[in-house]
Design a protein around this motif. Structure first.
Motif, short mmCIF file in Angstrom:
data_model
loop_
_atom_site.label_atom_id
_atom_site.label_comp_id
_atom_site.label_asym_id
_atom_site.label_seq_id
_atom_site.Cartn_x
_atom_site.Cartn_y
_atom_site.Cartn_z
N LEU A 24 0.85 -1.21 0.00
CA LEU A 24 0.00 0.00 0.00
C LEU A 24 0.88 1.25 0.00
CD1 LEU A 24 -2.78 -1.00 2.60
CD2 LEU A 24 -2.97 -0.99 0.10
N ARG A 25 1.92 1.23 0.86
CA ARG A 25 2.78 2.43 0.94
C ARG A 25 3.49 2.72 -0.38
NH1 ARG A 25 3.92 0.64 6.18
NH2 ARG A 25 5.83 -0.33 5.43
N ALA A 26 3.69 1.68 -1.17
CA ALA A 26 4.33 1.90 -2.48
C ALA A 26 3.44 2.74 -3.39
CB ALA A 26 4.65 0.56 -3.14
N ALA A 27 2.18 2.93 -3.00
CA ALA A 27 1.25 3.72 -3.82
C ALA A 27 1.30 5.21 -3.47
CB ALA A 27 -0.17 3.20 -3.63
N ILE A 28 2.11 5.57 -2.49
CA ILE A 28 2.21 7.00 -2.16
C ILE A 28 2.78 7.72 -3.39
CG2 ILE A 28 3.41 8.72 -0.71
CD1 ILE A 28 3.20 6.65 1.59
N GLY A 29 2.08 8.74 -3.83
CA GLY A 29 2.50 9.46 -5.04
C GLY A 29 1.83 8.94 -6.29
N ASP A 30 1.13 7.80 -6.19
CA ASP A 30 0.40 7.28 -7.35
C ASP A 30 -0.90 8.06 -7.55
OD1 ASP A 30 2.35 5.41 -7.64
OD2 ASP A 30 1.10 3.66 -7.23
N ASP A 31 -1.53 7.81 -8.69
CA ASP A 31 -2.79 8.50 -8.96
C ASP A 31 -3.95 7.87 -8.20
OD1 ASP A 31 -1.58 10.29 -10.92
OD2 ASP A 31 -1.27 8.43 -12.06
N PHE A 32 -3.79 6.60 -7.84
CA PHE A 32 -4.81 5.92 -7.03
C PHE A 32 -4.20 4.66 -6.44
CE2 PHE A 32 -5.10 4.14 -11.29
CZ PHE A 32 -5.08 2.77 -11.04
N ILE A 33 -4.91 4.11 -5.46
CA ILE A 33 -4.59 2.77 -4.97
C ILE A 33 -5.86 1.94 -5.18
CG2 ILE A 33 -5.10 3.52 -2.59
CD1 ILE A 33 -2.71 0.67 -3.49
N ALA A 34 -5.68 0.75 -5.71
CA ALA A 34 -6.85 -0.08 -5.99
C ALA A 34 -7.01 -1.14 -4.90
CB ALA A 34 -6.72 -0.72 -7.36
N VAL A 35 -8.19 -1.17 -4.32
CA VAL A 35 -8.52 -2.10 -3.22
C VAL A 35 -9.23 -3.33 -3.79
CG1 VAL A 35 -10.12 -2.36 -1.27
CG2 VAL A 35 -8.65 -0.34 -1.41
N GLN A 36 -8.81 -4.51 -3.33
CA GLN A 36 -9.45 -5.76 -3.75
C GLN A 36 -9.72 -6.58 -2.49
OE1 GLN A 36 -7.96 -5.57 -8.21
NE2 GLN A 36 -7.07 -7.30 -7.16
N SER A 37 -10.97 -6.71 -2.14
CA SER A 37 -11.29 -7.28 -0.84
C SER A 37 -12.41 -8.30 -0.93
CB SER A 37 -11.71 -6.13 0.09
OG SER A 37 -12.46 -6.61 1.17
N TYR A 38 -12.26 -9.37 -0.15
CA TYR A 38 -13.26 -10.44 -0.15
C TYR A 38 -13.68 -10.84 1.26
CZ TYR A 38 -12.08 -10.92 -5.06
OH TYR A 38 -11.90 -10.66 -6.40
N SER A 39 -12.71 -10.91 2.20
CA SER A 39 -13.01 -11.44 3.52
C SER A 39 -12.01 -10.86 4.53
CB SER A 39 -12.96 -12.97 3.48
OG SER A 39 -13.42 -13.51 4.68
N ARG A 40 -11.60 -11.64 5.48
CA ARG A 40 -10.62 -11.14 6.46
C ARG A 40 -9.79 -12.31 7.00
NH1 ARG A 40 -13.77 -10.24 12.27
NH2 ARG A 40 -14.85 -12.25 12.22
N VAL A 41 -8.74 -11.96 7.74
CA VAL A 41 -7.90 -12.95 8.43
C VAL A 41 -7.84 -12.49 9.88
CG1 VAL A 41 -5.56 -13.86 8.66
CG2 VAL A 41 -6.47 -13.32 6.39
N VAL A 42 -8.04 -13.40 10.82
CA VAL A 42 -8.02 -13.01 12.23
C VAL A 42 -6.91 -13.78 12.95
CG1 VAL A 42 -9.34 -12.85 14.38
CG2 VAL A 42 -10.52 -12.62 12.16
N TYR A 43 -6.07 -13.04 13.67
CA TYR A 43 -5.01 -13.66 14.47
C TYR A 43 -5.36 -13.68 15.95
CZ TYR A 43 -1.36 -14.17 10.95
OH TYR A 43 -0.62 -14.59 9.88
N GLY A 44 -5.05 -14.78 16.60
CA GLY A 44 -5.15 -14.89 18.06
C GLY A 44 -3.78 -15.26 18.60
N PRO A 45 -3.69 -15.61 19.90
CA PRO A 45 -2.38 -15.90 20.50
C PRO A 45 -1.67 -17.08 19.84
CG PRO A 45 -4.19 -16.09 22.12
CD PRO A 45 -4.80 -15.67 20.83
N ASP A 46 -2.44 -18.00 19.23
CA ASP A 46 -1.80 -19.18 18.62
C ASP A 46 -1.83 -19.15 17.09
OD1 ASP A 46 -1.40 -20.26 21.21
OD2 ASP A 46 -3.52 -20.84 21.22
N GLY A 47 -1.92 -17.97 16.54
CA GLY A 47 -1.93 -17.90 15.07
C GLY A 47 -3.33 -17.61 14.55
N ILE A 48 -3.63 -18.10 13.35
CA ILE A 48 -4.90 -17.77 12.71
C ILE A 48 -6.06 -18.42 13.48
CG2 ILE A 48 -6.29 -18.18 10.64
CD1 ILE A 48 -3.85 -17.59 9.00
N VAL A 49 -7.10 -17.60 13.70
CA VAL A 49 -8.30 -18.09 14.38
C VAL A 49 -9.34 -18.39 13.29
CG1 VAL A 49 -10.10 -17.53 16.06
CG2 VAL A 49 -7.81 -16.54 16.30
#
Ligand code: BGC
Length: 397
Positions: free
Chosen positions: A248-273
Protein backbone atom coordinates in the motif's frame (compact mmCIF):
# COMPACT_ATOMS: atom_id res chain seq x y z
CA UNK A 1 -26.38 17.06 3.91
CA UNK A 2 -29.65 15.12 3.77
CA UNK A 3 -29.63 11.35 3.88
CA UNK A 4 -30.68 11.08 0.23
CA UNK A 5 -27.76 13.27 -0.80
CA UNK A 6 -25.26 11.14 1.04
CA UNK A 7 -26.70 8.00 -0.63
CA UNK A 8 -26.27 9.34 -4.12
CA UNK A 9 -23.09 8.44 -5.96
CA UNK A 10 -21.07 11.17 -7.63
CA UNK A 11 -21.67 11.30 -11.41
CA UNK A 12 -18.10 10.25 -12.06
CA UNK A 13 -18.36 7.13 -9.83
CA UNK A 14 -17.76 3.90 -11.75
CA UNK A 15 -19.87 0.81 -11.14
CA UNK A 16 -18.75 -2.14 -13.20
CA UNK A 17 -17.21 -5.57 -13.34
CA UNK A 18 -13.69 -7.00 -13.56
CA UNK A 19 -12.03 -9.86 -15.40
CA UNK A 20 -8.49 -11.01 -16.16
CA UNK A 21 -7.13 -12.36 -19.44
CA UNK A 22 -5.87 -15.79 -18.41
CA UNK A 23 -9.07 -16.52 -16.50
CA UNK A 24 -11.43 -15.91 -19.42
CA UNK A 25 -9.65 -15.74 -22.78
CA UNK A 26 -8.58 -19.36 -23.28
CA UNK A 27 -5.55 -21.03 -24.89
CA UNK A 28 -2.99 -18.79 -23.23
CA UNK A 29 -0.36 -21.27 -24.33
CA UNK A 30 2.70 -19.03 -24.18
CA UNK A 31 2.20 -18.14 -20.51
CA UNK A 32 3.84 -19.57 -17.39
CA UNK A 33 0.46 -20.54 -15.93
CA UNK A 34 -0.31 -22.70 -18.96
CA UNK A 35 2.96 -24.53 -18.28
CA UNK A 36 2.13 -24.88 -14.54
CA UNK A 37 -1.25 -26.38 -15.48
CA UNK A 38 0.32 -28.90 -17.86
CA UNK A 39 3.07 -29.93 -15.47
CA UNK A 40 1.06 -30.08 -12.22
CA UNK A 41 -2.21 -31.75 -13.27
CA UNK A 42 -2.60 -33.32 -9.83
CA UNK A 43 -2.89 -29.82 -8.31
CA UNK A 44 -4.17 -27.57 -11.10
CA UNK A 45 -7.12 -28.08 -13.39
CA UNK A 46 -6.36 -26.80 -16.89
CA UNK A 47 -7.69 -23.45 -18.07
CA UNK A 48 -8.13 -24.80 -21.61
CA UNK A 49 -10.38 -22.56 -23.66
CA UNK A 50 -11.49 -20.83 -20.42
CA UNK A 51 -14.57 -18.74 -21.34
CA UNK A 52 -13.36 -18.27 -24.93
CA UNK A 53 -13.45 -14.52 -24.35
CA UNK A 54 -10.59 -14.04 -26.77
CA UNK A 55 -13.28 -14.54 -29.40
CA UNK A 56 -16.34 -13.52 -27.38
CA UNK A 57 -15.17 -10.27 -25.79
CA UNK A 58 -17.75 -8.26 -27.71
CA UNK A 59 -20.53 -10.42 -26.29
CA UNK A 60 -19.05 -9.90 -22.81
CA UNK A 61 -18.98 -6.13 -23.25
CA UNK A 62 -22.52 -6.17 -24.67
CA UNK A 63 -23.64 -7.80 -21.42
CA UNK A 64 -21.87 -5.13 -19.37
CA UNK A 65 -23.44 -2.35 -21.41
CA UNK A 66 -26.93 -3.89 -21.53
CA UNK A 67 -27.00 -4.18 -17.74
CA UNK A 68 -26.15 -0.49 -17.43
CA UNK A 69 -22.72 -0.90 -15.85
CA UNK A 70 -20.45 1.97 -16.80
CA UNK A 71 -17.00 0.38 -16.39
CA UNK A 72 -15.24 -2.83 -17.38
CA UNK A 73 -11.82 -3.85 -16.09
CA UNK A 74 -9.91 -6.34 -18.20
CA UNK A 75 -6.27 -7.23 -18.56
CA UNK A 76 -3.82 -7.14 -21.42
CA UNK A 77 -1.89 -10.40 -21.68
CA UNK A 78 1.86 -9.90 -21.85
CA UNK A 79 2.37 -13.54 -22.92
CA UNK A 80 0.22 -12.98 -26.03
CA UNK A 81 1.82 -9.64 -26.85
CA UNK A 82 5.39 -10.92 -26.45
CA UNK A 83 5.23 -14.70 -26.86
CA UNK A 84 9.00 -14.88 -27.49
CA UNK A 85 11.57 -12.48 -26.00
CA UNK A 86 11.59 -9.31 -28.09
CA UNK A 87 9.11 -10.71 -30.65
CA UNK A 88 5.94 -8.67 -30.32
CA UNK A 89 2.62 -9.60 -31.90
CA UNK A 90 0.99 -6.71 -33.78
CA UNK A 91 -2.21 -8.78 -33.96
CA UNK A 92 -2.38 -9.13 -30.16
CA UNK A 93 -1.71 -5.42 -29.65
CA UNK A 94 -4.42 -4.61 -32.15
CA UNK A 95 -6.80 -7.02 -30.40
CA UNK A 96 -6.52 -5.12 -27.11
CA UNK A 97 -6.67 -1.78 -28.93
CA UNK A 98 -9.98 -2.89 -30.42
CA UNK A 99 -11.21 -3.92 -26.99
CA UNK A 100 -10.59 -0.43 -25.66
CA UNK A 101 -12.36 1.08 -28.67
CA UNK A 102 -15.19 -1.42 -28.18
CA UNK A 103 -15.66 -0.34 -24.59
CA UNK A 104 -15.85 3.32 -25.61
CA UNK A 105 -18.34 2.52 -28.39
CA UNK A 106 -20.60 0.97 -25.76
CA UNK A 107 -20.26 3.87 -23.33
CA UNK A 108 -18.17 1.78 -20.94
CA UNK A 109 -15.06 3.12 -19.19
CA UNK A 110 -12.20 0.66 -19.79
CA UNK A 111 -9.92 0.06 -16.81
CA UNK A 112 -6.88 -1.76 -18.14
CA UNK A 113 -4.66 -4.04 -16.05
CA UNK A 114 -1.22 -4.44 -17.59
CA UNK A 115 -0.21 -7.54 -15.64
CA UNK A 116 -2.63 -9.93 -13.96
CA UNK A 117 -0.61 -12.83 -12.46
CA UNK A 118 0.61 -14.46 -15.70
CA UNK A 119 4.04 -13.99 -17.24
CA UNK A 120 5.31 -14.97 -20.65
CA UNK A 121 6.80 -18.42 -20.15
CA UNK A 122 10.25 -17.24 -21.33
CA UNK A 123 10.23 -14.48 -18.69
CA UNK A 124 9.39 -16.93 -15.92
CA UNK A 125 11.90 -19.54 -17.07
CA UNK A 126 14.59 -16.86 -17.08
CA UNK A 127 13.98 -16.06 -13.40
CA UNK A 128 10.74 -14.07 -13.41
CA UNK A 129 10.64 -10.93 -11.27
CA UNK A 130 14.03 -11.76 -9.76
CA UNK A 131 15.81 -11.39 -13.11
CA UNK A 132 18.23 -8.46 -13.20
CA UNK A 133 16.51 -7.14 -16.32
CA UNK A 134 12.90 -7.53 -15.06
CA UNK A 135 12.29 -3.77 -14.93
CA UNK A 136 13.71 -3.22 -18.42
CA UNK A 137 11.76 -6.09 -19.91
CA UNK A 138 8.49 -4.93 -18.37
CA UNK A 139 9.28 -1.40 -19.59
CA UNK A 140 9.90 -2.68 -23.13
CA UNK A 141 6.51 -4.41 -23.02
CA UNK A 142 4.83 -1.20 -21.79
CA UNK A 143 6.31 0.70 -24.72
CA UNK A 144 4.70 -1.76 -27.12
CA UNK A 145 1.35 -1.51 -25.32
CA UNK A 146 1.25 2.26 -25.98
CA UNK A 147 -1.24 2.00 -28.90
CA UNK A 148 -3.68 0.21 -26.59
CA UNK A 149 -3.46 2.92 -23.94
CA UNK A 150 -3.51 5.67 -26.58
CA UNK A 151 -6.93 4.45 -27.69
CA UNK A 152 -8.29 6.56 -24.83
CA UNK A 153 -7.58 4.57 -21.66
CA UNK A 154 -7.78 6.87 -18.64
CA UNK A 155 -7.00 4.38 -15.87
CA UNK A 156 -4.40 1.61 -15.83
CA UNK A 157 -3.37 -0.85 -13.13
CA UNK A 158 0.32 -1.63 -13.53
CA UNK A 159 0.41 -4.95 -11.65
CA UNK A 160 -2.50 -6.82 -10.10
CA UNK A 161 -1.99 -8.00 -6.52
CA UNK A 162 1.80 -7.85 -6.30
CA UNK A 163 1.44 -9.13 -2.74
CA UNK A 164 -0.15 -12.36 -4.01
CA UNK A 165 2.55 -12.67 -6.70
CA UNK A 166 5.19 -12.47 -3.98
CA UNK A 167 3.37 -15.12 -1.94
CA UNK A 168 2.85 -17.35 -4.98
CA UNK A 169 6.58 -17.18 -5.71
CA UNK A 170 7.13 -19.21 -2.55
CA UNK A 171 4.42 -21.67 -3.50
CA UNK A 172 5.76 -22.15 -7.02
CA UNK A 173 9.29 -22.64 -5.73
CA UNK A 174 7.94 -25.33 -3.36
CA UNK A 175 9.00 -23.41 -0.25
CA UNK A 176 5.37 -23.21 0.88
CA UNK A 177 2.88 -26.05 0.49
CA UNK A 178 -0.63 -24.64 0.64
CA UNK A 179 -2.19 -28.10 0.68
CA UNK A 180 -0.80 -28.58 4.20
CA UNK A 181 -3.06 -25.80 5.56
CA UNK A 182 -2.10 -22.43 6.95
CA UNK A 183 -0.89 -23.72 10.32
CA UNK A 184 0.08 -20.83 12.56
CA UNK A 185 -0.14 -18.02 10.02
CA UNK A 186 -0.54 -16.73 6.50
CA UNK A 187 2.23 -17.57 4.04
CA UNK A 188 4.04 -14.25 3.70
CA UNK A 189 5.45 -12.68 0.54
CA UNK A 190 9.02 -13.40 -0.55
CA UNK A 191 10.95 -10.24 0.46
CA UNK A 192 13.15 -10.16 -2.66
CA UNK A 193 10.13 -10.46 -4.94
CA UNK A 194 8.36 -7.76 -2.91
CA UNK A 195 11.28 -5.37 -3.47
CA UNK A 196 11.55 -6.27 -7.14
CA UNK A 197 7.85 -5.65 -7.79
CA UNK A 198 7.94 -2.28 -6.05
CA UNK A 199 10.92 -1.30 -8.22
CA UNK A 200 9.13 -2.44 -11.37
CA UNK A 201 5.95 -0.59 -10.41
CA UNK A 202 7.82 2.65 -9.65
CA UNK A 203 9.62 2.50 -12.99
CA UNK A 204 6.41 1.57 -14.81
CA UNK A 205 4.58 4.51 -13.30
CA UNK A 206 7.31 6.92 -14.32
CA UNK A 207 7.43 5.51 -17.84
CA UNK A 208 3.64 5.51 -18.29
CA UNK A 209 3.40 9.05 -16.97
CA UNK A 210 5.87 10.17 -19.62
CA UNK A 211 4.25 8.09 -22.38
CA UNK A 212 0.64 9.02 -21.53
CA UNK A 213 0.40 12.26 -19.55
CA UNK A 214 -3.38 11.91 -19.03
CA UNK A 215 -3.31 8.33 -17.79
CA UNK A 216 -4.02 7.62 -14.12
CA UNK A 217 -1.72 4.83 -12.93
CA UNK A 218 -1.75 2.78 -9.75
CA UNK A 219 -1.64 -0.84 -8.66
CA UNK A 220 -4.10 -3.16 -6.97
CA UNK A 221 -3.44 -4.84 -3.65
CA UNK A 222 -5.14 -7.98 -2.33
CA UNK A 223 -6.41 -6.53 0.93
CA UNK A 224 -6.11 -9.25 3.54
CA UNK A 225 -7.98 -7.23 6.17
CA UNK A 226 -5.84 -8.65 8.97
CA UNK A 227 -7.57 -8.39 12.36
CA UNK A 228 -6.85 -9.72 15.83
CA UNK A 229 -8.50 -10.99 18.97
CA UNK A 230 -6.71 -10.43 22.32
CA UNK A 231 -3.25 -11.93 22.25
CA UNK A 232 -2.99 -11.81 18.45
CA UNK A 233 -2.23 -8.10 18.02
CA UNK A 234 1.50 -8.40 17.39
CA UNK A 235 1.23 -11.27 14.94
CA UNK A 236 -1.58 -9.46 13.11
CA UNK A 237 0.46 -6.27 12.82
CA UNK A 238 3.51 -8.16 11.53
CA UNK A 239 1.41 -10.08 9.01
CA UNK A 240 -0.39 -6.95 7.80
CA UNK A 241 2.90 -5.11 7.37
CA UNK A 242 4.50 -7.85 5.24
CA UNK A 243 1.53 -8.96 3.22
CA UNK A 244 -0.25 -5.69 2.63
CA UNK A 245 0.99 -2.42 4.11
CA UNK A 246 4.36 -2.36 2.36
CA UNK A 247 2.52 -2.70 -0.95
CA UNK A 248 0.00 0.00 0.00
CA UNK A 249 2.78 2.43 0.94
CA UNK A 250 4.33 1.90 -2.48
CA UNK A 251 1.25 3.72 -3.82
CA UNK A 252 2.21 7.00 -2.16
CA UNK A 253 2.50 9.46 -5.04
CA UNK A 254 0.40 7.28 -7.35
CA UNK A 255 -2.79 8.50 -8.96
CA UNK A 256 -4.81 5.92 -7.03
CA UNK A 257 -4.59 2.77 -4.97
CA UNK A 258 -6.85 -0.08 -5.99
CA UNK A 259 -8.52 -2.10 -3.22
CA UNK A 260 -9.45 -5.76 -3.75
CA UNK A 261 -11.29 -7.28 -0.84
CA UNK A 262 -13.26 -10.44 -0.15
CA UNK A 263 -13.01 -11.44 3.52
CA UNK A 264 -10.62 -11.14 6.46
CA UNK A 265 -7.90 -12.95 8.43
CA UNK A 266 -8.02 -13.01 12.23
CA UNK A 267 -5.01 -13.66 14.47
CA UNK A 268 -5.15 -14.89 18.06
CA UNK A 269 -2.38 -15.90 20.50
CA UNK A 270 -1.80 -19.18 18.62
CA UNK A 271 -1.93 -17.90 15.07
CA UNK A 272 -4.90 -17.77 12.71
CA UNK A 273 -8.30 -18.09 14.38
CA UNK A 274 -10.79 -20.00 12.22
CA UNK A 275 -14.32 -18.54 12.05
CA UNK A 276 -16.78 -20.07 14.53
CA UNK A 277 -18.75 -23.00 13.06
CA UNK A 278 -21.97 -20.96 12.94
CA UNK A 279 -20.35 -18.24 10.78
CA UNK A 280 -21.36 -18.81 7.14
CA UNK A 281 -18.65 -19.54 4.56
CA UNK A 282 -18.58 -18.85 0.86
CA UNK A 283 -18.56 -21.82 -1.53
CA UNK A 284 -14.75 -21.66 -1.69
CA UNK A 285 -14.47 -21.76 2.10
CA UNK A 286 -13.83 -18.11 2.97
CA UNK A 287 -15.58 -16.43 5.88
CA UNK A 288 -18.74 -14.70 4.63
CA UNK A 289 -18.04 -11.10 5.53
CA UNK A 290 -19.65 -8.40 3.36
CA UNK A 291 -18.36 -5.59 5.57
CA UNK A 292 -14.79 -6.66 4.76
CA UNK A 293 -14.84 -4.17 1.90
CA UNK A 294 -15.42 -1.18 4.16
CA UNK A 295 -12.79 -2.49 6.58
CA UNK A 296 -10.26 -2.87 3.77
CA UNK A 297 -10.98 0.61 2.43
CA UNK A 298 -10.61 2.16 5.88
CA UNK A 299 -7.31 0.36 6.47
CA UNK A 300 -6.03 1.48 3.07
CA UNK A 301 -7.05 5.09 3.69
CA UNK A 302 -5.27 4.98 7.05
CA UNK A 303 -2.02 3.71 5.50
CA UNK A 304 -2.03 6.02 2.45
CA UNK A 305 -4.22 8.97 3.43
CA UNK A 306 -5.11 11.23 0.53
CA UNK A 307 -4.48 8.67 -2.21
CA UNK A 308 -7.78 8.22 -4.14
CA UNK A 309 -9.21 4.72 -3.85
CA UNK A 310 -10.63 2.58 -6.61
CA UNK A 311 -12.34 -0.65 -5.63
CA UNK A 312 -11.32 -2.91 -8.51
CA UNK A 313 -12.39 -6.27 -7.05
CA UNK A 314 -14.98 -7.45 -4.55
CA UNK A 315 -17.29 -10.39 -4.79
CA UNK A 316 -18.24 -13.84 -3.59
CA UNK A 317 -17.97 -17.40 -4.78
CA UNK A 318 -21.43 -18.85 -4.34
CA UNK A 319 -23.91 -21.03 -6.21
CA UNK A 320 -26.74 -18.98 -4.70
CA UNK A 321 -27.14 -15.75 -6.62
CA UNK A 322 -29.44 -14.31 -3.95
CA UNK A 323 -26.49 -14.66 -1.57
CA UNK A 324 -24.32 -12.77 -4.07
CA UNK A 325 -26.82 -9.90 -4.06
CA UNK A 326 -27.01 -9.94 -0.26
CA UNK A 327 -23.20 -9.99 0.06
CA UNK A 328 -22.77 -7.17 -2.43
CA UNK A 329 -25.48 -5.10 -0.74
CA UNK A 330 -23.59 -5.41 2.54
CA UNK A 331 -20.29 -4.61 0.85
CA UNK A 332 -21.73 -1.52 -0.84
CA UNK A 333 -23.27 -0.33 2.43
CA UNK A 334 -19.90 -0.59 4.13
CA UNK A 335 -18.38 1.31 1.21
CA UNK A 336 -20.98 4.03 1.43
CA UNK A 337 -20.23 4.46 5.11
CA UNK A 338 -16.56 5.03 4.18
CA UNK A 339 -17.55 7.63 1.62
CA UNK A 340 -19.90 9.30 4.10
CA UNK A 341 -16.87 9.57 6.40
CA UNK A 342 -15.02 11.46 3.70
CA UNK A 343 -12.87 8.72 2.15
CA UNK A 344 -12.30 9.42 -1.54
CA UNK A 345 -13.60 6.24 -3.25
CA UNK A 346 -14.14 6.45 -6.99
CA UNK A 347 -15.24 3.04 -8.21
CA UNK A 348 -16.83 -0.28 -7.35
CA UNK A 349 -15.88 -3.03 -9.79
CA UNK A 350 -17.34 -6.42 -9.01
CA UNK A 351 -15.32 -9.61 -9.30
CA UNK A 352 -16.27 -11.03 -11.60
CA UNK A 353 -18.26 -10.53 -14.77
CA UNK A 354 -18.07 -14.24 -15.65
CA UNK A 355 -17.81 -17.55 -13.87
CA UNK A 356 -14.19 -18.09 -14.83
CA UNK A 357 -10.98 -20.05 -14.31
CA UNK A 358 -10.00 -19.55 -10.68
CA UNK A 359 -6.28 -20.26 -10.80
CA UNK A 360 -6.30 -24.03 -10.84
CA UNK A 361 -9.98 -24.56 -10.17
CA UNK A 362 -13.26 -24.29 -12.00
CA UNK A 363 -15.51 -24.90 -8.98
CA UNK A 364 -15.58 -21.38 -7.47
CA UNK A 365 -18.25 -19.29 -9.19
CA UNK A 366 -17.75 -15.55 -8.70
CA UNK A 367 -19.63 -14.48 -11.84
CA UNK A 368 -22.54 -12.16 -12.46
CA UNK A 369 -22.89 -14.28 -15.59
CA UNK A 370 -22.77 -18.09 -15.83
CA UNK A 371 -20.77 -19.60 -18.69
CA UNK A 372 -21.45 -23.08 -20.10
CA UNK A 373 -18.08 -24.84 -20.12
CA UNK A 374 -18.80 -26.71 -23.36
CA UNK A 375 -20.78 -24.26 -25.47
CA UNK A 376 -19.54 -21.00 -23.86
CA UNK A 377 -23.15 -19.77 -23.82
CA UNK A 378 -23.44 -16.89 -21.37
CA UNK A 379 -26.43 -16.74 -19.01
CA UNK A 380 -26.72 -13.56 -16.97
CA UNK A 381 -27.67 -14.09 -13.33
CA UNK A 382 -30.14 -11.76 -11.57
CA UNK A 383 -27.18 -10.12 -9.82
CA UNK A 384 -26.02 -8.62 -13.12
CA UNK A 385 -29.29 -6.79 -13.63
CA UNK A 386 -29.29 -5.86 -9.94
CA UNK A 387 -25.80 -4.32 -10.06
CA UNK A 388 -26.74 -2.57 -13.30
CA UNK A 389 -29.68 -0.98 -11.48
CA UNK A 390 -27.25 0.36 -8.85
CA UNK A 391 -25.15 1.84 -11.65
CA UNK A 392 -28.14 3.35 -13.43
CA UNK A 393 -29.85 4.78 -10.35
CA UNK A 394 -26.49 6.01 -8.99
CA UNK A 395 -27.64 5.03 -5.55
CA UNK A 396 -25.89 2.59 -3.24
CA UNK A 397 -28.40 0.31 -1.56
C1 BGC B 1 -7.51 -12.04 -8.14
C2 BGC B 1 -8.43 -12.71 -9.13
C3 BGC B 1 -9.11 -13.89 -8.45
C4 BGC B 1 -9.96 -13.36 -7.33
C5 BGC B 1 -10.84 -14.41 -6.62
C6 BGC B 1 -8.06 -11.97 -6.74
O1 BGC B 1 -7.05 -12.44 -5.91
O2 BGC B 1 -7.06 -10.81 -8.62
O3 BGC B 1 -7.68 -13.09 -10.24
O4 BGC B 1 -9.84 -14.66 -9.35
O5 BGC B 1 -9.14 -12.76 -6.37
O6 BGC B 1 -10.11 -15.45 -6.10
Amino acid sequence: MTESETMRLPDSFLVGASTAAHQIEGDNTTSDWWMFEQTRPERLQPSGRACDSLHRWEEDMDLVAAAGLNAYRFSVEWARIEPEPGAFSPAAIDHYRRMVAGAHERGIEPIVTLHHFTNPLWFQVGGGWLRDDATDLFGRYLEKVAPVLDEGVRTAVSINEPNMIAVMHRVISGEVDLTKGLGGGMPLPDPAVTDALIRVHDAAHEQLRAQHPDLAVGWSVANQNVQSVPGGEEAAAACSEAIEDVFLRAAIGDDFIAVQSYSRVVYGPDGIVEPAPEVPRTSNGWEYRPEALGEAVRHTAAIVPGVPILVTENGISTRDDAQRIAYTTGALRSLRACMDDGIDVRSYLHWSLLDNYEWGQWEPTFGLVAVDRDTFVRTPKPSLEWLGAVARSRELP
